[in-house]
Design a protein around this motif. Structure first.
Motif, PDB file in Angstrom:
ATOM      1  N   MET A  23      -7.362 -25.330  -1.568  1.00 41.48           N
ATOM      2  CA  MET A  23      -8.534 -24.591  -2.019  1.00 41.48           C
ATOM      3  C   MET A  23      -8.696 -23.418  -1.071  1.00 41.48           C
ATOM      4  O   MET A  23      -8.681 -23.602   0.137  1.00 41.48           O
ATOM      5  CB  MET A  23      -9.707 -25.534  -1.941  1.00 41.48           C
ATOM      6  CG  MET A  23     -10.725 -25.268  -2.921  1.00 41.48           C
ATOM      7  SD  MET A  23     -11.770 -26.666  -3.279  1.00 41.48           S
ATOM      8  CE  MET A  23     -11.768 -27.657  -1.871  1.00 41.48           C
ATOM      9  N   ALA A  24      -8.545 -22.430  -1.932  1.00 42.48           N
ATOM     10  CA  ALA A  24      -8.683 -21.289  -1.041  1.00 42.48           C
ATOM     11  C   ALA A  24     -10.146 -20.916  -0.967  1.00 42.48           C
ATOM     12  O   ALA A  24     -10.921 -21.583  -0.335  1.00 42.48           O
ATOM     13  CB  ALA A  24      -7.860 -20.126  -1.554  1.00 42.48           C
ATOM     14  N   LEU A  25     -10.537 -19.850  -1.613  1.00 38.36           N
ATOM     15  CA  LEU A  25     -11.939 -19.527  -1.729  1.00 38.36           C
ATOM     16  C   LEU A  25     -12.379 -19.960  -3.106  1.00 38.36           C
ATOM     17  O   LEU A  25     -11.599 -19.987  -4.036  1.00 38.36           O
ATOM     18  CB  LEU A  25     -12.185 -18.025  -1.567  1.00 38.36           C
ATOM     19  CG  LEU A  25     -11.902 -17.166  -2.789  1.00 38.36           C
ATOM     20  CD1 LEU A  25     -12.629 -15.865  -2.690  1.00 38.36           C
ATOM     21  CD2 LEU A  25     -10.418 -16.949  -2.969  1.00 38.36           C
ATOM     22  N   ALA A  26     -13.627 -20.334  -3.250  1.00 38.11           N
ATOM     23  CA  ALA A  26     -14.157 -20.633  -4.569  1.00 38.11           C
ATOM     24  C   ALA A  26     -15.486 -21.309  -4.412  1.00 38.11           C
ATOM     25  O   ALA A  26     -15.750 -21.996  -3.435  1.00 38.11           O
ATOM     26  CB  ALA A  26     -13.206 -21.514  -5.371  1.00 38.11           C
ATOM     27  N   GLY A  27     -16.307 -21.137  -5.417  1.00 35.22           N
ATOM     28  CA  GLY A  27     -17.517 -21.871  -5.687  1.00 35.22           C
ATOM     29  C   GLY A  27     -18.313 -22.367  -4.515  1.00 35.22           C
ATOM     30  O   GLY A  27     -18.742 -21.613  -3.668  1.00 35.22           O
ATOM     31  N   PRO A  28     -18.514 -23.685  -4.466  1.00 39.86           N
ATOM     32  CA  PRO A  28     -19.507 -24.251  -3.563  1.00 39.86           C
ATOM     33  C   PRO A  28     -19.009 -24.517  -2.151  1.00 39.86           C
ATOM     34  O   PRO A  28     -19.791 -24.918  -1.302  1.00 39.86           O
ATOM     35  CB  PRO A  28     -19.860 -25.568  -4.252  1.00 39.86           C
ATOM     36  CG  PRO A  28     -18.585 -25.981  -4.901  1.00 39.86           C
ATOM     37  CD  PRO A  28     -17.948 -24.689  -5.371  1.00 39.86           C
ATOM     38  N   TRP A  29     -17.727 -24.337  -1.863  1.00 42.56           N
ATOM     39  CA  TRP A  29     -17.212 -24.639  -0.536  1.00 42.56           C
ATOM     40  C   TRP A  29     -17.721 -23.613   0.469  1.00 42.56           C
ATOM     41  O   TRP A  29     -17.442 -22.415   0.340  1.00 42.56           O
ATOM     42  CB  TRP A  29     -15.693 -24.664  -0.545  1.00 42.56           C
ATOM     43  CG  TRP A  29     -15.135 -25.849  -1.253  1.00 42.56           C
ATOM     44  CD1 TRP A  29     -14.903 -27.088  -0.715  1.00 42.56           C
ATOM     45  CD2 TRP A  29     -14.754 -25.941  -2.629  1.00 42.56           C
ATOM     46  NE1 TRP A  29     -14.405 -27.937  -1.681  1.00 42.56           N
ATOM     47  CE2 TRP A  29     -14.298 -27.261  -2.860  1.00 42.56           C
ATOM     48  CE3 TRP A  29     -14.747 -25.033  -3.690  1.00 42.56           C
ATOM     49  CZ2 TRP A  29     -13.843 -27.696  -4.102  1.00 42.56           C
ATOM     50  CZ3 TRP A  29     -14.302 -25.460  -4.925  1.00 42.56           C
ATOM     51  CH2 TRP A  29     -13.850 -26.778  -5.127  1.00 42.56           C
ATOM     52  N   PRO A  30     -18.451 -24.050   1.492  1.00 46.48           N
ATOM     53  CA  PRO A  30     -18.980 -23.083   2.467  1.00 46.48           C
ATOM     54  C   PRO A  30     -17.871 -22.530   3.347  1.00 46.48           C
ATOM     55  O   PRO A  30     -16.863 -23.191   3.595  1.00 46.48           O
ATOM     56  CB  PRO A  30     -19.975 -23.915   3.285  1.00 46.48           C
ATOM     57  CG  PRO A  30     -19.470 -25.316   3.173  1.00 46.48           C
ATOM     58  CD  PRO A  30     -18.868 -25.428   1.799  1.00 46.48           C
ATOM     59  N   ARG A  31     -18.048 -21.302   3.798  1.00 49.96           N
ATOM     60  CA  ARG A  31     -17.104 -20.710   4.737  1.00 49.96           C
ATOM     61  C   ARG A  31     -17.266 -21.410   6.089  1.00 49.96           C
ATOM     62  O   ARG A  31     -18.370 -21.756   6.489  1.00 49.96           O
ATOM     63  CB  ARG A  31     -17.394 -19.217   4.862  1.00 49.96           C
ATOM     64  CG  ARG A  31     -16.414 -18.428   5.706  1.00 49.96           C
ATOM     65  CD  ARG A  31     -15.027 -18.431   5.179  1.00 49.96           C
ATOM     66  NE  ARG A  31     -14.922 -18.137   3.740  1.00 49.96           N
ATOM     67  CZ  ARG A  31     -13.780 -18.185   3.072  1.00 49.96           C
ATOM     68  NH1 ARG A  31     -12.667 -18.548   3.684  1.00 49.96           N
ATOM     69  NH2 ARG A  31     -13.761 -17.899   1.792  1.00 49.96           N
ATOM     70  N   GLU A  32     -16.152 -21.650   6.770  1.00 50.59           N
ATOM     71  CA  GLU A  32     -16.193 -22.282   8.089  1.00 50.59           C
ATOM     72  C   GLU A  32     -17.083 -21.476   9.026  1.00 50.59           C
ATOM     73  O   GLU A  32     -17.090 -20.238   8.993  1.00 50.59           O
ATOM     74  CB  GLU A  32     -14.776 -22.369   8.646  1.00 50.59           C
ATOM     75  CG  GLU A  32     -14.675 -22.995  10.024  1.00 50.59           C
ATOM     76  CD  GLU A  32     -13.258 -23.002  10.548  1.00 50.59           C
ATOM     77  OE1 GLU A  32     -13.070 -23.400  11.713  1.00 50.59           O
ATOM     78  OE2 GLU A  32     -12.338 -22.603   9.790  1.00 50.59           O
TER      79      GLU A  32
END
Length: 247
Positions: A23-32
């Motif tokens: 998973m690169a970038l997308a939707g609900p995943w917060p940035r580190e």
């Protein structure tokens, strides 16, 4: 074969191999926390219409991400600052988030305030039956956004009316939804398929299928090359070229 059915067959032909194999970038995943993501892209169709954009994210904390979006097309420019909050604690298979944004649209020499609210859901292949067997893994995501702008318009009071103000504000809304399926084909290559749905007050409803390949270059840089196919509503086939940077 009717045109809508041909479109559906074409969509399934693109998506089905990915679902059955990856998973690169997308939707609900917060940035580190402390992490930065930046993308620069341009889309151009057969009518020579073009859309240029800059998109960036910054990880404020484990559950909070700050973002900036800049866009430009013929006759219109936009800027939006947004905040996204993860609703889950990172455990379990599902990821959920909400977002709020404030910005402005510049059109015909006038600047109009704009607000946005969004929701997102996502899930990795590793938590889905059958898909967890896909080499490299991938993700599914669903994003929804609702934008509202207060647009200033001219008003003709007529020749016999004297008024100090010749403009008024009217709300202009846009609803968007994006369904994304991404697959890590290898350590250096991703394939991303995305259904885009949009409902605008000025042009009505439209849907598109965007297919992109993202390839690692050197260091933090990646290149994106894609094709956007209209399925319904206004729009022409377009190509997309972009660059990604992650720090």
């Amino acid at each position: 074969m009717p045109r809508p059915i041909r479109h559906l067959v074409a969509v399934l032909a693109v998506l089905l191999p990915l679902v059955l194999t990856g998973m690169a970038l997308a939707g609900p995943w917060p940035r580190e926390e402390g992490g930065v993501f930046l993308s620069v892209s341009t889309e151009q169709d057969r009518d020579d219409s073009r859309y240029d954009s800059i998109y960036t994210e910054y990880g404020l904390s484990p559950r909070n991400t700050l973002g900036l979006e800049l866009g430009h097309t013929k006759g219109e420019s936009s800027a939006l600052i947004w905040w996204q909050r993860a609703l889950d604690d990172g455990s379990g298979p599902n990821r959920w988030s909400i977002s709020l944004g404030l910005g402005a649209i510049q059109r015909d020499g006038r600047t109009h305030p704009m607000g946005q609210i969004g929701t997102a859901w996502g899930r990795g292949f590793d938590s889905l039956p059958l898909l967890q067997l896909v080499p490299g893994g991938g993700w599914l995501a669903l994003d929804t956004r609702f934008k509202m702008a207060a647009v200033t318009q001219e008003f003709d009071f007529g020749p016999n009316v004297i008024a100090d103000e010749t403009t008024y504000l009217t709300p202009e809304s846009t609803s968007k939804a994006e369904a994304t399926l991404g697959w890590h084909v290898s350590d250096r290559l991703m394939l991303i398929n995305q259904f885009r749905f949009e409902d605008r007050e000025d042009t009505g409803f439209s849907s598109k299928l965007a297919v992109s390949a993202v390839q690692d270059l050197v260091g933090p840089a990646k290149v994106e090359l894609g094709l956007i196919e209209p399925l319904s509503g206004p729009g022409e086939r377009a190509v997309k070229l972009g660059a990604w940077f992650g720090f």
